[in-house]
Design an enzyme around this catalytic site. Structure first.
Site, mmCIF file in Angstrom:
data_model
loop_
_atom_site.group_PDB
_atom_site.id
_atom_site.type_symbol
_atom_site.label_atom_id
_atom_site.label_comp_id
_atom_site.label_asym_id
_atom_site.label_seq_id
_atom_site.Cartn_x
_atom_site.Cartn_y
_atom_site.Cartn_z
ATOM 1 N N ARG A 121 28.776 32.346 48.245
ATOM 2 C CA ARG A 121 29.692 32.278 47.078
ATOM 3 C C ARG A 121 31.085 31.774 47.440
ATOM 4 O O ARG A 121 32.055 32.081 46.767
ATOM 5 C CB ARG A 121 29.807 33.645 46.384
ATOM 6 C CG ARG A 121 28.484 34.133 45.831
ATOM 7 C CD ARG A 121 28.683 35.195 44.793
ATOM 8 N NE ARG A 121 27.396 35.617 44.265
ATOM 9 C CZ ARG A 121 26.630 36.545 44.803
ATOM 10 N NH1 ARG A 121 27.032 37.182 45.884
ATOM 11 N NH2 ARG A 121 25.487 36.849 44.258
ATOM 12 N N LYS B 239 38.580 18.865 44.085
ATOM 13 C CA LYS B 239 37.369 18.412 43.385
ATOM 14 C C LYS B 239 36.289 18.200 44.427
ATOM 15 O O LYS B 239 36.477 17.436 45.375
ATOM 16 C CB LYS B 239 37.623 17.095 42.650
ATOM 17 C CG LYS B 239 38.273 17.267 41.299
ATOM 18 C CD LYS B 239 38.279 15.955 40.544
ATOM 19 C CE LYS B 239 38.969 16.100 39.201
ATOM 20 N NZ LYS B 239 39.095 14.790 38.508
ATOM 21 N N GLU C 2 44.225 3.044 45.644
ATOM 22 C CA GLU C 2 44.608 4.376 45.146
ATOM 23 C C GLU C 2 46.091 4.659 45.420
ATOM 24 O O GLU C 2 46.739 5.368 44.662
ATOM 25 C CB GLU C 2 43.749 5.476 45.784
ATOM 26 C CG GLU C 2 42.259 5.399 45.474
ATOM 27 C CD GLU C 2 41.868 6.048 44.150
ATOM 28 O OE1 GLU C 2 42.748 6.529 43.393
ATOM 29 O OE2 GLU C 2 40.656 6.058 43.855
ATOM 30 N N LYS D 164 50.047 13.688 44.091
ATOM 31 C CA LYS D 164 48.803 14.343 43.696
ATOM 32 C C LYS D 164 48.997 15.855 43.634
ATOM 33 O O LYS D 164 48.529 16.510 42.710
ATOM 34 C CB LYS D 164 47.665 13.971 44.651
ATOM 35 C CG LYS D 164 46.374 14.656 44.233
ATOM 36 C CD LYS D 164 45.141 13.870 44.477
ATOM 37 C CE LYS D 164 43.964 14.561 43.770
ATOM 38 N NZ LYS D 164 42.696 13.916 43.999
ATOM 39 N N GLU E 244 42.028 19.822 35.222
ATOM 40 C CA GLU E 244 42.037 18.620 34.376
ATOM 41 C C GLU E 244 41.858 18.925 32.887
ATOM 42 O O GLU E 244 40.952 18.417 32.240
ATOM 43 C CB GLU E 244 40.966 17.625 34.859
ATOM 44 C CG GLU E 244 41.266 16.219 34.370
ATOM 45 C CD GLU E 244 40.431 15.133 35.059
ATOM 46 O OE1 GLU E 244 40.295 15.175 36.299
ATOM 47 O OE2 GLU E 244 39.950 14.267 34.350
ATOM 48 N N ARG F 106 46.144 16.029 34.750
ATOM 49 C CA ARG F 106 45.395 15.554 35.927
ATOM 50 C C ARG F 106 44.657 14.244 35.623
ATOM 51 O O ARG F 106 44.393 13.454 36.525
ATOM 52 C CB ARG F 106 44.419 16.631 36.426
ATOM 53 C CG ARG F 106 43.730 16.223 37.706
ATOM 54 C CD ARG F 106 43.109 17.361 38.477
ATOM 55 N NE ARG F 106 42.500 16.862 39.696
ATOM 56 C CZ ARG F 106 42.142 17.599 40.719
ATOM 57 N NH1 ARG F 106 42.335 18.905 40.698
ATOM 58 N NH2 ARG F 106 41.583 17.070 41.787
ATOM 59 N N ASN G 78 43.386 9.310 36.883
ATOM 60 C CA ASN G 78 42.283 8.386 36.590
ATOM 61 C C ASN G 78 42.777 7.055 36.052
ATOM 62 O O ASN G 78 41.989 6.298 35.481
ATOM 63 C CB ASN G 78 41.319 9.032 35.588
ATOM 64 C CG ASN G 78 40.648 10.246 36.186
ATOM 65 O OD1 ASN G 78 40.347 10.264 37.372
ATOM 66 N ND2 ASN G 78 40.432 11.262 35.381
ATOM 67 N N HIS H 254 40.547 4.038 36.150
ATOM 68 C CA HIS H 254 39.197 4.474 36.494
ATOM 69 C C HIS H 254 38.168 4.239 35.393
ATOM 70 O O HIS H 254 36.977 4.138 35.675
ATOM 71 C CB HIS H 254 39.201 5.953 36.908
ATOM 72 C CG HIS H 254 39.711 6.180 38.309
ATOM 73 N ND1 HIS H 254 40.987 5.853 38.701
ATOM 74 C CD2 HIS H 254 39.095 6.681 39.416
ATOM 75 C CE1 HIS H 254 41.139 6.164 39.986
ATOM 76 N NE2 HIS H 254 40.006 6.659 40.434
ATOM 77 N N HIS I 186 34.967 2.453 36.611
ATOM 78 C CA HIS I 186 33.614 3.022 36.620
ATOM 79 C C HIS I 186 32.621 2.063 35.961
ATOM 80 O O HIS I 186 31.474 1.945 36.405
ATOM 81 C CB HIS I 186 33.600 4.387 35.929
ATOM 82 C CG HIS I 186 34.268 5.440 36.761
ATOM 83 N ND1 HIS I 186 34.832 6.588 36.219
ATOM 84 C CD2 HIS I 186 34.477 5.527 38.092
ATOM 85 C CE1 HIS I 186 35.361 7.317 37.194
ATOM 86 N NE2 HIS I 186 35.151 6.701 38.334
ATOM 87 N N HIS J 43 35.108 1.222 45.659
ATOM 88 C CA HIS J 43 35.767 2.037 44.630
ATOM 89 C C HIS J 43 37.251 1.686 44.455
ATOM 90 O O HIS J 43 37.716 1.444 43.342
ATOM 91 C CB HIS J 43 35.592 3.523 44.938
ATOM 92 C CG HIS J 43 36.288 4.406 43.963
ATOM 93 N ND1 HIS J 43 35.865 4.546 42.651
ATOM 94 C CD2 HIS J 43 37.406 5.168 44.065
ATOM 95 C CE1 HIS J 43 36.687 5.352 42.004
ATOM 96 N NE2 HIS J 43 37.629 5.750 42.845
HETATM 97 N N1 GLY Z 1 40.489 11.780 41.954
HETATM 98 C C1 GLY Z 1 41.020 12.298 40.749
HETATM 99 C C2 GLY Z 1 41.337 13.744 40.832
HETATM 100 O O1 GLY Z 1 41.311 14.324 41.876
HETATM 101 O O2 GLY Z 1 41.622 14.340 39.817
#
Ligand code: GLY
Length: 374
Positions: A125, A147, A189, A231, A241, A245, A249, A252, A256, A270
């Site tokens: 867990r 993430k 990025e 960030k 998010e 957040r 993107n 993106h 995508h 990417h």
């Molecule tokens: N890569 C986008 C984020 O971490 O929210």
């Protein structure tokens, strides 16, 4: 050589951690990780390429801090973010008798960080993990912010958890082992951060970008630091998010669609797609009267200066038509209640999230971009 070292703090209550940035951190990994450990032993998850080039350096660094390590080496590539490799990793960690007080080390690019982080989130867990990102993309984006996850056959990153690392060690000397193309892909990025929230950083990148790409270590450290600071600020405001957040993107939604159209492979990396997606997001913003036409032109000029892909004409092979691309954009994760959300900009350094984008404007931007392919 004077010590190039920067630390960025991520202040999430109860889950604070440091991102340490600089050349030579693999050699210091043991000294930096040892205070986190009860028993001096870690489980490393990495991939074949990183293991061949750098694992000995990490293990030597850990040993210097009195830490022994067991290693799981996974295949390199996006296909590793699968249920199969995930369950393999989880079972391996259990077989290594990883306990609550232990630490998993994710040593690799975004694929390894996402997969190993997710495995650490579910074993017993949740056990702590340390990100040791080996690509520029991972150092400035995927290793920071918690993430973690894998891909579903139905889409990228659809399975996962928010699980913050306990420490991030971004060794900028490791970036010297990347191919120029992989480095520049990660740079997509970096540019994104300037575009979304810091015009002065974008100015700085226009000046320093070429030196940074050529290997200037002080510039690399500064670029990674500023990216991580931005960030961290955004993740502190909106960890899961619900709002801000999504600014991360920028580019993106277009990216995508282009990645899906090109098969998530070598035709378009990417970060290359992110840079192109940012150009398209700024074109769309200009067309909607939100920013001046000079902004997308300035971005294009900088990416060209860096030798990066800029326009759809820079992608080899066939692409779908405009309706096909729009369909692929509709499958983006950022669809909420069936509405596509875009990150648009009022200028360089001033992005915002909106669902209020007329379909015909998006179609027109894509149509023009496809026509440039001739
Ligand atoms: N890569 C986008 C984020 O971490 O929210």
């Amino acid at each position: 050589m004077t010590q190039l070292r920067e630390t960025v703090r991520v202040n999430l209550p109860g889950r604070e951690y440091n991102i340490v940035i600089g050349p030579g951190l693999l050699a210091e990994s043991g000294v930096l990780i040892a205070p986190m450990l009860g028993r001096k032993r870690v489980a490393i998850v990495t991939d074949e390429n990183v293991a061949a080039a750098q694992l000995h350096n990490l293990q030597a660094g850990l040993s210097a801090g009195g830490i022994t390590s067991e290693v799981l080496i996974l295949p390199a590539g996006e296909a590793t973010k699968s249920w199969d490799q995930f369950s393999r990793t989880v079972e391996w960690l259990i077989a290594q008798k990883v306990e609550r007080g232990d630490v998993v080390v994710a040593f690799g690019g975004g694929v390894i960080g996402d997969l190993a982080g997710f495995a650490a989130a579910v074993v017993r867990r949740g056990v702590r993990f340390v990100q040791v990102p080996s690509s520029l993309l991972a150092q400035v984006d995927s290793s920071v912010g918690g993430k973690t996850g894998i891909n579903s056959p139905l889409g990228k990153n659809l399975i996962g958890a928010f699980h913050q690392p306990s420490l991030v060690l971004a060794d900028t000397a490791v970036l010297g082992t990347l191919t120029p193309r992989d480095f520049l892909s990660g740079y997509g990025e970096v540019v994104k951060y300037g575009l979304l929230g810091d015009a002065a950083f974008f100015d700085w990148l226009e000046g320093q970008g070429p030196a940074l790409a050529a290997g200037d270590m002080a510039a690399r450290v500064q670029a990674v630091k500023r990216s991580c600071q931005m960030k961290a600020e955004i993740v502190q405001r909106d960890e899961t998010e619900q709002g801000d957040r999504a600014l991360l993107n920028l580019g993106h939604t277009f990216c995508h669609a282009l990645e899906a159209a090109t098969g998530y492979g070598d035709r378009l990396l990417h970060g290359e797609g992110v840079a192109m997606g940012c150009v398209l997001a700024f074109e769309l913003s200009a067309r909607m009267g939100l920013c001046s036409q000079e902004d997308p032109s300035r971005l294009r000029a900088h990416l060209r200066d860096m030798g990066m892909k800029v326009d759809l004409a820079d992608i080899d092979g066939d692409l779908p038509d405009v309706e096909g691309l729009l369909d692929l954009m509709g499958q983006d994760k950022k669809v909420v209640d069936g509405q596509l959300r875009f990150i648009l900009a009022r200028g360089i350094g001033d992005a915002f999230v909106t669902a209020d984008v007329p379909r015909d404007k998006v179609l027109a931007v894509l149509q023009d971009a496809l026509e440039l392919r001739g």
